[in-house]
Write a protein that holds these residues in place. Structure first.
Motif, PDB file in Angstrom:
ATOM      1  N   GLN A   1       0.995  -1.253   0.025  1.00 24.79           N
ATOM      2  CA  GLN A   1      -0.022   0.049   0.012  1.00 24.79           C
ATOM      3  C   GLN A   1       1.085   1.384  -0.109  1.00 24.79           C
ATOM      4  O   GLN A   1       1.890   1.299   0.729  1.00 24.79           O
ATOM      5  CB  GLN A   1      -0.824   0.117   1.162  1.00 24.79           C
ATOM      6  CG  GLN A   1      -2.112  -1.056   1.371  1.00 24.79           C
ATOM      7  CD  GLN A   1      -3.103  -0.678   0.149  1.00 24.79           C
ATOM      8  OE1 GLN A   1      -3.262   0.290  -0.103  1.00 24.79           O
ATOM      9  NE2 GLN A   1      -3.745  -1.918  -0.127  1.00 24.79           N
ATOM     10  N   VAL A   2       0.534   2.523  -0.784  1.00 28.89           N
ATOM     11  CA  VAL A   2       0.954   3.585  -0.549  1.00 28.89           C
ATOM     12  C   VAL A   2       0.060   4.659  -0.162  1.00 28.89           C
ATOM     13  O   VAL A   2      -1.127   4.449  -0.705  1.00 28.89           O
ATOM     14  CB  VAL A   2       1.560   3.856  -2.162  1.00 28.89           C
ATOM     15  CG1 VAL A   2       1.924   5.404  -2.216  1.00 28.89           C
ATOM     16  CG2 VAL A   2       2.470   2.746  -2.595  1.00 28.89           C
ATOM     17  N   GLN A   3       0.199   5.420   0.599  1.00 26.40           N
ATOM     18  CA  GLN A   3      -0.507   6.615   1.098  1.00 26.40           C
ATOM     19  C   GLN A   3       0.175   7.860   0.517  1.00 26.40           C
ATOM     20  O   GLN A   3       1.270   8.091   0.472  1.00 26.40           O
ATOM     21  CB  GLN A   3      -0.635   6.521   2.425  1.00 26.40           C
ATOM     22  CG  GLN A   3      -1.028   5.424   3.279  1.00 26.40           C
ATOM     23  CD  GLN A   3      -0.213   4.360   3.139  1.00 26.40           C
ATOM     24  OE1 GLN A   3       0.934   4.313   3.666  1.00 26.40           O
ATOM     25  NE2 GLN A   3      -0.563   3.132   3.039  1.00 26.40           N
ATOM     26  N   LEU A   4      -0.979   8.693   0.090  1.00 25.94           N
ATOM     27  CA  LEU A   4      -0.469  10.319  -0.506  1.00 25.94           C
ATOM     28  C   LEU A   4      -1.389  11.128   0.452  1.00 25.94           C
ATOM     29  O   LEU A   4      -2.333  11.116   0.688  1.00 25.94           O
ATOM     30  CB  LEU A   4      -0.993  10.155  -1.743  1.00 25.94           C
ATOM     31  CG  LEU A   4      -0.318   9.036  -2.938  1.00 25.94           C
ATOM     32  CD1 LEU A   4      -1.040   8.759  -4.249  1.00 25.94           C
ATOM     33  CD2 LEU A   4       1.134   9.381  -2.802  1.00 25.94           C
ATOM     34  N   VAL A   5      -0.393  12.150   0.652  1.00 23.26           N
ATOM     35  CA  VAL A   5      -1.010  13.378   1.195  1.00 23.26           C
ATOM     36  C   VAL A   5      -0.634  14.731   0.358  1.00 23.26           C
ATOM     37  O   VAL A   5       0.532  14.959   0.114  1.00 23.26           O
ATOM     38  CB  VAL A   5      -0.458  13.506   2.828  1.00 23.26           C
ATOM     39  CG1 VAL A   5      -1.077  14.837   3.105  1.00 23.26           C
ATOM     40  CG2 VAL A   5      -0.872  12.380   3.671  1.00 23.26           C
ATOM     41  N   GLU A   6      -1.979  15.236  -0.099  1.00 22.83           N
ATOM     42  CA  GLU A   6      -1.493  16.527  -0.721  1.00 22.83           C
ATOM     43  C   GLU A   6      -1.765  17.709   0.040  1.00 22.83           C
ATOM     44  O   GLU A   6      -2.390  17.693   0.858  1.00 22.83           O
ATOM     45  CB  GLU A   6      -2.576  16.568  -1.953  1.00 22.83           C
ATOM     46  CG  GLU A   6      -2.774  15.205  -2.743  1.00 22.83           C
ATOM     47  CD  GLU A   6      -3.909  14.566  -3.190  1.00 22.83           C
ATOM     48  OE1 GLU A   6      -3.935  14.093  -4.264  1.00 22.83           O
ATOM     49  OE2 GLU A   6      -5.033  15.160  -2.453  1.00 22.83           O
ATOM     50  N   SER A   7      -1.267  18.830  -0.610  1.00 21.30           N
ATOM     51  CA  SER A   7      -1.386  20.124  -0.044  1.00 21.30           C
ATOM     52  C   SER A   7      -1.195  21.062  -0.874  1.00 21.30           C
ATOM     53  O   SER A   7      -0.762  20.811  -2.096  1.00 21.30           O
ATOM     54  CB  SER A   7      -0.423  20.167   1.202  1.00 21.30           C
ATOM     55  OG  SER A   7       0.966  20.307   0.823  1.00 21.30           O
ATOM     56  N   GLY A   8      -1.744  22.271  -0.645  1.00 23.87           N
ATOM     57  CA  GLY A   8      -1.345  23.491  -1.597  1.00 23.87           C
ATOM     58  C   GLY A   8      -2.532  24.179  -2.293  1.00 23.87           C
ATOM     59  O   GLY A   8      -2.242  25.073  -3.153  1.00 23.87           O
ATOM     60  N   GLY A   9      -3.738  23.560  -2.143  1.00 20.44           N
ATOM     61  CA  GLY A   9      -4.708  24.259  -3.170  1.00 20.44           C
ATOM     62  C   GLY A   9      -5.130  25.507  -2.599  1.00 20.44           C
ATOM     63  O   GLY A   9      -4.674  26.105  -1.553  1.00 20.44           O
ATOM     64  N   GLY A  10      -6.036  26.086  -3.071  1.00 20.67           N
ATOM     65  CA  GLY A  10      -6.615  27.260  -2.827  1.00 20.67           C
ATOM     66  C   GLY A  10      -7.354  28.053  -3.786  1.00 20.67           C
ATOM     67  O   GLY A  10      -7.520  27.624  -4.922  1.00 20.67           O
ATOM     68  N   TYR A 114      -2.963   4.211  -6.807  1.00 24.76           N
ATOM     69  CA  TYR A 114      -3.213   5.054  -5.455  1.00 24.76           C
ATOM     70  C   TYR A 114      -3.536   6.297  -5.860  1.00 24.76           C
ATOM     71  O   TYR A 114      -2.701   6.828  -6.675  1.00 24.76           O
ATOM     72  CB  TYR A 114      -1.959   4.814  -4.398  1.00 24.76           C
ATOM     73  CG  TYR A 114      -1.591   3.295  -4.204  1.00 24.76           C
ATOM     74  CD1 TYR A 114      -0.510   2.784  -4.928  1.00 24.76           C
ATOM     75  CD2 TYR A 114      -2.520   2.454  -3.393  1.00 24.76           C
ATOM     76  CE1 TYR A 114      -0.257   1.264  -4.704  1.00 24.76           C
ATOM     77  CE2 TYR A 114      -2.062   1.146  -3.037  1.00 24.76           C
ATOM     78  CZ  TYR A 114      -0.825   0.736  -3.815  1.00 24.76           C
ATOM     79  OH  TYR A 114      -0.466  -0.697  -3.586  1.00 24.76           O
ATOM     80  N   TRP A 115      -4.456   6.760  -4.950  1.00 22.44           N
ATOM     81  CA  TRP A 115      -4.758   8.284  -5.073  1.00 22.44           C
ATOM     82  C   TRP A 115      -4.646   9.008  -3.820  1.00 22.44           C
ATOM     83  O   TRP A 115      -4.851   8.531  -2.699  1.00 22.44           O
ATOM     84  CB  TRP A 115      -6.277   8.307  -5.860  1.00 22.44           C
ATOM     85  CG  TRP A 115      -6.134   8.004  -7.116  1.00 22.44           C
ATOM     86  CD1 TRP A 115      -6.517   6.725  -7.599  1.00 22.44           C
ATOM     87  CD2 TRP A 115      -5.967   8.516  -8.352  1.00 22.44           C
ATOM     88  NE1 TRP A 115      -6.493   6.667  -8.949  1.00 22.44           N
ATOM     89  CE2 TRP A 115      -6.207   7.756  -9.339  1.00 22.44           C
ATOM     90  CE3 TRP A 115      -5.305   9.879  -8.823  1.00 22.44           C
ATOM     91  CZ2 TRP A 115      -5.924   8.114 -10.714  1.00 22.44           C
ATOM     92  CZ3 TRP A 115      -5.086  10.259  -9.861  1.00 22.44           C
ATOM     93  CH2 TRP A 115      -5.190   9.104 -10.972  1.00 22.44           C
TER      94      TRP A 115
END
Length: 125
Positions: A1-10, A114-115
């Motif tokens: 399994q791979v986990q992804l954490v996104e940031s930076g939208g706005g 993965y997403w």
């Protein structure tokens, strides 16, 4: 399994810039490529940009070439998307994805395994 954490939208005005980031964890040694895709209501998920973890090959959708730049820290399995000269039509939820199985199809959403949870980008006119 791979986990992804996104940031930076706005929210940004047309012509402005935003930077999205995505950090992968888990079985990262399996990752062949990381990419960004976007989705608007009523439409299919659309390819934006991707980068391979070996060789740093990059791919861009025609609609973002010259405006967006994808980069990666392959040691940390993080990927960034610098978005410049944003347009209202760039408004979407942006998803980070990982291809960790076949080693090809880096511009095709169904090839990604993965997403992340998605981050919203809104560009006002």
């Amino acid at each position: 399994q791979v986990q992804l954490v996104e940031s930076g939208g706005g929210l940004v005005q047309a012509g402005g810039s935003l930077r999205l980031s995505c950090a992968a964890s888990g079985l990262t040694y399996r990752i062949n490529a990381m990419g960004w895709f976007r989705e608007v209501p009523g439409k299919e998920r659309e390819f934006v940009a991707s980068i391979t973890m070996r060789g740093d090959n990059t791919y861009y959708a025609d609609s973002v070439k010259g405006r967006f730049t994808i980069s990666a820290d392959t040691a940390k399995y993080t990927v960034n998307l610098q978005m410049n000269r944003l347009k209202p039509e760039d408004t979407a939820v942006y998803y980070c994805g990982v291809e960790a199985t076949t080693g090809w199809g880096f511009t095709i959403p169904r090839e990604y395994d993965y997403w992340g949870q998605g981050t919203r980008v809104t560009v006002s006119s």
